[in-house]
Motif scaffolding. Sequence first.
Motif, PDB file in Angstrom:
ATOM      1  N   GLY A  41       0.238  -0.974   0.234  1.00 49.63           N
ATOM      2  CA  GLY A  41       0.020   0.066  -0.038  1.00 49.63           C
ATOM      3  C   GLY A  41       1.092   1.410  -0.232  1.00 49.63           C
ATOM      4  N   GLU A  42       1.715   1.092  -0.527  1.00 49.98           N
ATOM      5  CA  GLU A  42       2.851   1.979  -0.689  1.00 49.98           C
ATOM      6  C   GLU A  42       2.604   3.428  -1.529  1.00 49.98           C
ATOM      7  OE1 GLU A  42       4.512  -0.432  -4.088  1.00 49.98           O
ATOM      8  OE2 GLU A  42       3.278  -0.863  -1.631  1.00 49.98           O
ATOM      9  N   LEU A  43       1.303   3.257  -2.566  1.00 46.60           N
ATOM     10  CA  LEU A  43       0.576   4.804  -3.031  1.00 46.60           C
ATOM     11  C   LEU A  43      -0.146   5.340  -2.197  1.00 46.60           C
ATOM     12  CD1 LEU A  43       1.337   3.148  -6.858  1.00 46.60           C
ATOM     13  CD2 LEU A  43       2.882   4.999  -5.133  1.00 46.60           C
ATOM     14  N   GLY A  44      -0.636   4.984  -0.796  1.00 44.39           N
ATOM     15  CA  GLY A  44      -1.096   5.591  -0.602  1.00 44.39           C
ATOM     16  C   GLY A  44      -1.235   6.810   0.311  1.00 44.39           C
ATOM     17  N   THR A  45      -1.942   7.668  -0.419  1.00 41.49           N
ATOM     18  CA  THR A  45      -2.048   9.413   0.384  1.00 41.49           C
ATOM     19  C   THR A  45      -1.886   9.556   1.642  1.00 41.49           C
ATOM     20  OG1 THR A  45      -3.427  10.127  -1.337  1.00 41.49           O
ATOM     21  CG2 THR A  45      -3.341  11.614   0.131  1.00 41.49           C
ATOM     22  N   ARG A  46      -2.512   8.710   2.641  1.00 44.55           N
ATOM     23  CA  ARG A  46      -2.266   8.933   3.574  1.00 44.55           C
ATOM     24  C   ARG A  46      -0.996   7.900   4.587  1.00 44.55           C
ATOM     25  NH1 ARG A  46      -6.332  12.173   6.493  1.00 44.55           N
ATOM     26  NH2 ARG A  46      -7.006  10.809   8.143  1.00 44.55           N
ATOM     27  N   GLY A  47      -0.143   7.991   5.292  1.00 45.27           N
ATOM     28  CA  GLY A  47       0.812   6.691   6.394  1.00 45.27           C
ATOM     29  C   GLY A  47       1.721   6.745   5.344  1.00 45.27           C
ATOM     30  N   THR A  48       2.261   5.472   5.540  1.00 43.02           N
ATOM     31  CA  THR A  48       3.561   5.067   4.785  1.00 43.02           C
ATOM     32  C   THR A  48       4.021   3.728   5.012  1.00 43.02           C
ATOM     33  OG1 THR A  48       4.827   4.716   7.284  1.00 43.02           O
ATOM     34  CG2 THR A  48       5.086   6.946   5.642  1.00 43.02           C
ATOM     35  N   GLU A  49       4.330   2.507   3.816  1.00 42.19           N
ATOM     36  CA  GLU A  49       4.273   1.144   3.618  1.00 42.19           C
ATOM     37  C   GLU A  49       4.762   1.177   5.483  1.00 42.19           C
ATOM     38  OE1 GLU A  49       8.259  -0.497   1.974  1.00 42.19           O
ATOM     39  OE2 GLU A  49       7.608   1.393   0.820  1.00 42.19           O
ATOM     40  N   HIS A  50       5.475   1.514   6.208  1.00 44.05           N
ATOM     41  CA  HIS A  50       5.856   1.438   7.644  1.00 44.05           C
ATOM     42  C   HIS A  50       5.011   2.004   8.542  1.00 44.05           C
ATOM     43  CE1 HIS A  50      10.129   1.228   6.237  1.00 44.05           C
ATOM     44  NE2 HIS A  50      10.125   2.277   5.455  1.00 44.05           N
ATOM     45  N   THR A  51       3.987   2.460   8.724  1.00 42.65           N
ATOM     46  CA  THR A  51       3.222   2.617   9.678  1.00 42.65           C
ATOM     47  C   THR A  51       1.562   1.862   9.004  1.00 42.65           C
ATOM     48  OG1 THR A  51       2.223   4.312   7.985  1.00 42.65           O
ATOM     49  CG2 THR A  51       3.557   5.403  10.209  1.00 42.65           C
ATOM     50  N   ARG A  52       1.558   1.222   7.647  1.00 41.83           N
ATOM     51  CA  ARG A  52       0.575   0.063   7.000  1.00 41.83           C
ATOM     52  C   ARG A  52       0.621  -1.414   7.580  1.00 41.83           C
ATOM     53  NH1 ARG A  52      -2.058   1.973   2.653  1.00 41.83           N
ATOM     54  NH2 ARG A  52      -4.116   0.593   2.371  1.00 41.83           N
ATOM     55  N   LYS A  53       2.261  -0.942   7.783  1.00 43.69           N
ATOM     56  CA  LYS A  53       2.774  -2.809   8.452  1.00 43.69           C
ATOM     57  C   LYS A  53       2.374  -2.785   9.883  1.00 43.69           C
ATOM     58  CE  LYS A  53       6.392  -5.335   8.419  1.00 43.69           C
ATOM     59  NZ  LYS A  53       6.770  -6.002  10.229  1.00 43.69           N
ATOM     60  N   SER A 166     -23.309 -10.449  12.893  1.00 41.55           N
ATOM     61  CA  SER A 166     -24.082  -9.437  13.833  1.00 41.55           C
ATOM     62  C   SER A 166     -23.460  -9.829  15.171  1.00 41.55           C
ATOM     63  CB  SER A 166     -25.527 -10.033  14.415  1.00 41.55           C
ATOM     64  OG  SER A 166     -26.411 -10.114  12.979  1.00 41.55           O
ATOM     65  N   GLU A 167     -23.338 -11.005  15.527  1.00 40.86           N
ATOM     66  CA  GLU A 167     -22.188 -10.923  16.164  1.00 40.86           C
ATOM     67  C   GLU A 167     -20.952 -10.127  17.026  1.00 40.86           C
ATOM     68  OE1 GLU A 167     -22.901 -14.058  18.743  1.00 40.86           O
ATOM     69  OE2 GLU A 167     -24.567 -14.388  19.014  1.00 40.86           O
ATOM     70  N   HIS A 168     -20.570  -9.873  15.413  1.00 41.80           N
ATOM     71  CA  HIS A 168     -19.090  -9.551  15.178  1.00 41.80           C
ATOM     72  C   HIS A 168     -18.060  -8.169  13.874  1.00 41.80           C
ATOM     73  CE1 HIS A 168     -17.713 -13.598  16.484  1.00 41.80           C
ATOM     74  NE2 HIS A 168     -18.973 -14.014  15.764  1.00 41.80           N
ATOM     75  N   LEU A 169     -19.812  -7.369  14.175  1.00 42.42           N
ATOM     76  CA  LEU A 169     -19.209  -6.250  13.076  1.00 42.42           C
ATOM     77  C   LEU A 169     -18.210  -5.481  14.122  1.00 42.42           C
ATOM     78  CD1 LEU A 169     -20.113  -4.057  11.595  1.00 42.42           C
ATOM     79  CD2 LEU A 169     -22.193  -3.253  12.690  1.00 42.42           C
ATOM     80  N   ASP A 170     -18.684  -5.172  15.911  1.00 40.08           N
ATOM     81  CA  ASP A 170     -17.791  -4.609  16.309  1.00 40.08           C
ATOM     82  C   ASP A 170     -16.763  -4.894  16.537  1.00 40.08           C
ATOM     83  OD1 ASP A 170     -19.411  -3.105  17.673  1.00 40.08           O
ATOM     84  OD2 ASP A 170     -20.262  -3.985  19.527  1.00 40.08           O
ATOM     85  N   GLN A 171     -16.146  -6.615  16.068  1.00 38.37           N
ATOM     86  CA  GLN A 171     -14.875  -7.230  15.916  1.00 38.37           C
ATOM     87  C   GLN A 171     -14.051  -6.109  14.870  1.00 38.37           C
ATOM     88  OE1 GLN A 171     -13.651 -10.775  16.291  1.00 38.37           O
ATOM     89  NE2 GLN A 171     -12.351 -11.099  16.719  1.00 38.37           N
ATOM     90  N   LYS A 172     -14.899  -6.191  13.462  1.00 39.11           N
ATOM     91  CA  LYS A 172     -14.613  -5.996  12.538  1.00 39.11           C
ATOM     92  C   LYS A 172     -14.283  -4.276  12.626  1.00 39.11           C
ATOM     93  CE  LYS A 172     -16.563  -4.428   7.917  1.00 39.11           C
ATOM     94  NZ  LYS A 172     -16.850  -5.058   6.332  1.00 39.11           N
ATOM     95  N   LEU A 173     -14.700  -3.346  13.068  1.00 35.39           N
ATOM     96  CA  LEU A 173     -14.428  -2.073  13.450  1.00 35.39           C
ATOM     97  C   LEU A 173     -13.502  -1.557  13.768  1.00 35.39           C
ATOM     98  CD1 LEU A 173     -18.105  -0.849  13.539  1.00 35.39           C
ATOM     99  CD2 LEU A 173     -16.945  -0.937  11.302  1.00 35.39           C
ATOM    100  N   LYS A 174     -13.132  -2.545  15.034  1.00 33.62           N
ATOM    101  CA  LYS A 174     -11.789  -2.165  15.617  1.00 33.62           C
ATOM    102  C   LYS A 174     -10.754  -2.991  15.196  1.00 33.62           C
ATOM    103  CE  LYS A 174     -14.027  -2.973  20.296  1.00 33.62           C
ATOM    104  NZ  LYS A 174     -14.061  -4.453  21.787  1.00 33.62           N
ATOM    105  N   ALA A 175     -10.812  -3.404  13.824  1.00 33.60           N
ATOM    106  CA  ALA A 175      -9.791  -4.213  13.199  1.00 33.60           C
ATOM    107  C   ALA A 175      -9.697  -3.307  12.133  1.00 33.60           C
ATOM    108  CB  ALA A 175     -10.449  -5.600  12.337  1.00 33.60           C
ATOM    109  N   CYS A 176     -10.671  -2.515  11.645  1.00 34.87           N
ATOM    110  CA  CYS A 176     -10.619  -1.701  10.944  1.00 34.87           C
ATOM    111  C   CYS A 176     -10.091  -0.396  10.925  1.00 34.87           C
ATOM    112  CB  CYS A 176     -11.481  -0.943  10.093  1.00 34.87           C
ATOM    113  SG  CYS A 176     -12.352  -2.562   8.819  1.00 34.87           S
ATOM    114  N   ALA A 177      -9.937   0.005  12.594  1.00 35.42           N
ATOM    115  CA  ALA A 177     -10.043   1.430  12.507  1.00 35.42           C
ATOM    116  C   ALA A 177      -8.864   0.850  12.951  1.00 35.42           C
ATOM    117  CB  ALA A 177     -10.442   1.887  14.026  1.00 35.42           C
ATOM    118  N   ALA A 178      -7.596  -0.219  13.736  1.00 34.88           N
ATOM    119  CA  ALA A 178      -6.612  -0.211  13.532  1.00 34.88           C
ATOM    120  C   ALA A 178      -5.132   0.322  12.420  1.00 34.88           C
ATOM    121  CB  ALA A 178      -6.029  -1.326  13.375  1.00 34.88           C
ATOM    122  N   TYR A 179      -5.740   0.855  11.995  1.00 33.51           N
ATOM    123  CA  TYR A 179      -5.720   1.774  10.477  1.00 33.51           C
ATOM    124  C   TYR A 179      -5.315   3.189  11.094  1.00 33.51           C
ATOM    125  CZ  TYR A 179      -4.886  -2.978   7.968  1.00 33.51           C
ATOM    126  OH  TYR A 179      -4.606  -3.965   7.790  1.00 33.51           O
TER     127      TYR A 179
END
Length: 239
Positions: A41-53, A166-179
């Motif tokens: 994801g090194e071409l991403g506008t925000r962050g770097t490949e190191h933060t992404r890792k 239904s029982e795992h949306l919160d876990q998904k959102l937390k994983a996404c928010a890790a970025y």
Amino acid sequence: MKIDILAIGAHPDDVELGCGGTIAKLISEGKTCAIIDLTKGELGTRGTEHTRKTEAENAAAILGVTARENLGFKDGFLVNSEEYQLEIVKIIRKYRPEIVLSNAIDDRHPDHAKASKLVSDACFLSGLIKIKTQLNGSDQEAWRPKHIFNYIQWKNIEPEFVIDISEHLDQKLKACAAYKTQFYNADSAEPITPIATKDFFESLTYRAQDLGRLSGVTYAEGFTSEKLIALKNFDGIVL
């Protein structure tokens, strides 16, 4: 290493956004899952490949996956080449998954559809015994996953089936928010991108809610399938 599910994304965060809830659910049910990121994801506008890792590692820990690897392909310039196909063949033969989850078949980012086709072709080639590959100096045996399912990303592709998360949306959102560098942060001074808005992050919930509304559950994730799916019986269908 034998795992049940191999989830592949063109970029770190694709898997979390597209099927993070499904992965969390399957792992809670005793299935094993690994994630493969094709690029850094090194071409991403925000962050770097190191933060992404670092973010990808944190997200993997939240979901509880068995392993996560990055193949280091060129971000923005994915090609369906022999070189890339064989690298994915090695990964498929290493983990020997029954099911592969991959990028959307059509999407806003050109890498997503390219990754979908690349992974599909590699899954087929991985089953050919005359294609020889090695991992750590040892010959690998041919292996072809039983199913390839494509998750949905930016575009509203009509799913062919949905998984109740239904029982795992919160876990998904937390994983996404890790970025933290990639998504909405009111305190960030980085440029605003289409996925860095509050509306985009909220869409993860209302899309899951809408798919749930249509299928009779609270939250769901949608998938398309390369082939017609046969059910042994009606067990497991939400009625």
